[in-house]
Design a protein around this motif. Structure first.
Motif, mmCIF file in Angstrom:
data_model
loop_
_atom_site.group_PDB
_atom_site.id
_atom_site.type_symbol
_atom_site.label_atom_id
_atom_site.label_comp_id
_atom_site.label_asym_id
_atom_site.label_seq_id
_atom_site.Cartn_x
_atom_site.Cartn_y
_atom_site.Cartn_z
ATOM 1 N N TYR A 1 10.223 -19.408 -14.131
ATOM 2 C CA TYR A 1 9.764 -18.023 -14.268
ATOM 3 C C TYR A 1 10.553 -17.118 -13.327
ATOM 4 C CZ TYR A 1 5.763 -19.736 -16.885
ATOM 5 O OH TYR A 1 4.967 -20.321 -17.827
ATOM 6 N N ASN A 2 11.225 -16.130 -13.902
ATOM 7 C CA ASN A 2 11.887 -15.099 -13.118
ATOM 8 C C ASN A 2 10.930 -13.923 -13.062
ATOM 9 O OD1 ASN A 2 13.656 -12.365 -13.413
ATOM 10 N ND2 ASN A 2 14.562 -13.807 -11.956
ATOM 11 N N THR A 3 10.520 -13.550 -11.864
ATOM 12 C CA THR A 3 9.564 -12.460 -11.685
ATOM 13 C C THR A 3 10.216 -11.361 -10.865
ATOM 14 O OG1 THR A 3 7.756 -14.057 -11.724
ATOM 15 C CG2 THR A 3 7.251 -11.864 -10.858
ATOM 16 N N ARG A 4 10.151 -10.135 -11.372
ATOM 17 C CA ARG A 4 10.724 -8.977 -10.688
ATOM 18 C C ARG A 4 9.697 -7.861 -10.618
ATOM 19 N NH1 ARG A 4 16.926 -8.297 -12.887
ATOM 20 N NH2 ARG A 4 17.567 -10.408 -12.360
ATOM 21 N N MET A 5 9.622 -7.237 -9.438
ATOM 22 C CA MET A 5 8.742 -6.093 -9.236
ATOM 23 C C MET A 5 9.612 -4.869 -8.980
ATOM 24 S SD MET A 5 5.645 -4.782 -8.881
ATOM 25 C CE MET A 5 4.502 -6.066 -8.453
ATOM 26 N N TYR A 6 9.383 -3.816 -9.763
ATOM 27 C CA TYR A 6 10.112 -2.556 -9.629
ATOM 28 C C TYR A 6 9.158 -1.448 -9.250
ATOM 29 C CZ TYR A 6 13.962 -4.790 -12.155
ATOM 30 O OH TYR A 6 14.970 -5.630 -12.540
ATOM 31 N N GLN A 7 9.678 -0.455 -8.525
ATOM 32 C CA GLN A 7 8.889 0.713 -8.153
ATOM 33 C C GLN A 7 9.626 1.983 -8.541
ATOM 34 O OE1 GLN A 7 7.336 0.834 -4.160
ATOM 35 N NE2 GLN A 7 7.238 3.049 -4.168
ATOM 36 N N TRP A 8 8.853 2.981 -8.967
ATOM 37 C CA TRP A 8 9.371 4.308 -9.302
ATOM 38 C C TRP A 8 8.621 5.346 -8.490
ATOM 39 C CZ3 TRP A 8 8.984 0.443 -12.837
ATOM 40 C CH2 TRP A 8 10.068 0.210 -13.676
ATOM 41 N N ASP A 9 9.321 6.391 -8.048
ATOM 42 C CA ASP A 9 8.646 7.541 -7.466
ATOM 43 C C ASP A 9 7.886 8.236 -8.580
ATOM 44 O OD1 ASP A 9 9.683 7.087 -4.930
ATOM 45 O OD2 ASP A 9 11.422 8.372 -5.274
ATOM 46 N N PHE B 1 1.845 13.878 -2.768
ATOM 47 C CA PHE B 1 2.574 13.105 -1.771
ATOM 48 C C PHE B 1 2.281 11.619 -1.938
ATOM 49 C CE2 PHE B 1 2.814 11.140 2.445
ATOM 50 C CZ PHE B 1 4.151 11.396 2.738
ATOM 51 N N GLY B 2 3.316 10.819 -2.017
ATOM 52 C CA GLY B 2 3.164 9.372 -2.126
ATOM 53 C C GLY B 2 2.924 8.847 -3.527
ATOM 54 N N ALA B 3 2.941 9.713 -4.527
ATOM 55 C CA ALA B 3 2.718 9.254 -5.904
ATOM 56 C C ALA B 3 3.802 8.253 -6.280
ATOM 57 C CB ALA B 3 2.735 10.430 -6.865
ATOM 58 N N ASN B 4 3.389 7.127 -6.865
ATOM 59 C CA ASN B 4 4.343 6.097 -7.254
ATOM 60 C C ASN B 4 3.731 5.199 -8.317
ATOM 61 O OD1 ASN B 4 3.357 3.367 -6.061
ATOM 62 N ND2 ASN B 4 3.037 4.851 -4.419
ATOM 63 N N ALA B 5 4.584 4.383 -8.899
ATOM 64 C CA ALA B 5 4.133 3.388 -9.868
ATOM 65 C C ALA B 5 4.985 2.150 -9.685
ATOM 66 C CB ALA B 5 4.274 3.913 -11.295
ATOM 67 N N ASN B 6 4.407 0.998 -9.997
ATOM 68 C CA ASN B 6 5.193 -0.222 -9.995
ATOM 69 C C ASN B 6 4.863 -1.050 -11.224
ATOM 70 O OD1 ASN B 6 2.961 -2.015 -9.250
ATOM 71 N ND2 ASN B 6 3.131 -1.143 -7.223
ATOM 72 N N ALA B 7 5.809 -1.904 -11.554
ATOM 73 C CA ALA B 7 5.651 -2.753 -12.734
ATOM 74 C C ALA B 7 6.246 -4.120 -12.443
ATOM 75 C CB ALA B 7 6.342 -2.119 -13.940
ATOM 76 N N MET B 8 5.550 -5.163 -12.874
ATOM 77 C CA MET B 8 6.009 -6.532 -12.692
ATOM 78 C C MET B 8 6.428 -7.110 -14.034
ATOM 79 S SD MET B 8 3.998 -9.854 -11.191
ATOM 80 C CE MET B 8 3.859 -9.155 -9.551
ATOM 81 N N LEU C 1 6.839 -7.229 -19.416
ATOM 82 C CA LEU C 1 5.883 -6.569 -18.536
ATOM 83 C C LEU C 1 4.566 -7.340 -18.524
ATOM 84 C CD1 LEU C 1 5.175 -4.085 -16.774
ATOM 85 C CD2 LEU C 1 4.384 -2.966 -18.856
ATOM 86 N N VAL C 2 4.132 -7.736 -17.321
ATOM 87 C CA VAL C 2 2.883 -8.483 -17.193
ATOM 88 C C VAL C 2 1.836 -7.754 -16.371
ATOM 89 C CG1 VAL C 2 3.921 -10.751 -17.570
ATOM 90 C CG2 VAL C 2 3.770 -9.841 -15.244
ATOM 91 N N ASN C 3 2.266 -6.752 -15.571
ATOM 92 C CA ASN C 3 1.317 -6.036 -14.732
ATOM 93 C C ASN C 3 1.908 -4.684 -14.348
ATOM 94 O OD1 ASN C 3 -0.887 -5.453 -13.173
ATOM 95 N ND2 ASN C 3 -0.629 -7.157 -11.749
ATOM 96 N N LYS C 4 1.057 -3.707 -14.157
ATOM 97 C CA LYS C 4 1.499 -2.382 -13.715
ATOM 98 C C LYS C 4 0.399 -1.767 -12.878
ATOM 99 C CE LYS C 4 -0.112 0.246 -17.735
ATOM 100 N NZ LYS C 4 0.230 1.224 -18.753
ATOM 101 N N ALA C 5 0.801 -0.858 -11.970
ATOM 102 C CA ALA C 5 -0.154 -0.153 -11.118
ATOM 103 C C ALA C 5 0.447 1.197 -10.751
ATOM 104 C CB ALA C 5 -0.442 -0.965 -9.857
ATOM 105 N N GLN C 6 -0.424 2.144 -10.435
ATOM 106 C CA GLN C 6 0.060 3.478 -10.064
ATOM 107 C C GLN C 6 -0.872 4.096 -9.032
ATOM 108 O OE1 GLN C 6 -1.243 6.760 -10.834
ATOM 109 N NE2 GLN C 6 -3.098 6.055 -11.830
ATOM 110 N N PHE C 7 -0.329 5.074 -8.322
ATOM 111 C CA PHE C 7 -1.114 5.845 -7.374
ATOM 112 C C PHE C 7 -0.712 7.306 -7.475
ATOM 113 C CE2 PHE C 7 -1.342 8.016 -3.291
ATOM 114 C CZ PHE C 7 -2.696 7.926 -3.035
ATOM 115 N N GLY C 8 -1.657 8.172 -7.772
ATOM 116 C CA GLY C 8 -1.473 9.604 -7.709
ATOM 117 C C GLY C 8 -0.581 10.246 -8.761
ATOM 118 N N LEU C 9 -0.313 9.554 -9.869
ATOM 119 C CA LEU C 9 0.551 10.146 -10.895
ATOM 120 C C LEU C 9 -0.142 11.307 -11.597
ATOM 121 C CD1 LEU C 9 2.160 7.047 -12.653
ATOM 122 C CD2 LEU C 9 3.073 8.396 -10.760
ATOM 123 N N GLU C 10 0.651 12.311 -11.948
ATOM 124 C CA GLU C 10 0.130 13.438 -12.720
ATOM 125 C C GLU C 10 0.939 13.595 -14.001
ATOM 126 O OE1 GLU C 10 0.116 16.922 -10.243
ATOM 127 O OE2 GLU C 10 -1.305 16.019 -8.862
#
Length: 72
Positions: free
Chosen positions: A37-45, A50-57, A63-72
Motif C-alpha cells: 500500500y502506497n499512502t500519501r497525504m496532501y494538504q491545500w491552503d 485564518f488557517g483554513a486548509n484541507a487535506n486528503a489521503m 482517495l480514502v479520507n479527507k478533512a477540512q478546517f474553516g473552508l468557505e
C-alpha cells in the motif's frame, strides 16, 4: 481550496482527478509504502479565515479520507 471544491472530492477518485477539481497540486505532507500500500497525504491552503486548509489521503492513488478546517 474552497468548500465547494472540497465537497466535490469523492472516495475512490485519483489524485490527478482531485487536482483537476481543486485547480492545483497539494503539498505532499507524508508518504509510506507498507505491505503493498502506497499512502500519501496532501494538504491545500483553503479559502476562508485564518488557517483554513484541507487535506486528503490517497492509498494506491485512490482517495480514502479527507478533512477540512474553516473552508468557505
Amino acid at each position: 481550496m474552497s468548500a465547494a471544491e472540497f465537497a466535490s472530492l469523492r472516495s475512490g477518485m485519483s489524485y490527478s482527478e482531485a487536482v483537476a477539481i481543486i485547480g492545483g497540486p497539494g503539498e505532499l505532507m507524508s508518504e509510506s509504502d507498507i505491505a503493498g500500500y502506497n499512502t500519501r497525504m496532501y494538504q491545500w491552503d483553503g479559502e476562508g479565515g485564518f488557517g483554513a486548509n484541507a487535506n486528503a489521503m490517497f492509498q494506491n492513488d485512490e482517495l480514502v479520507n479527507k478533512a477540512q478546517f474553516g473552508l468557505e
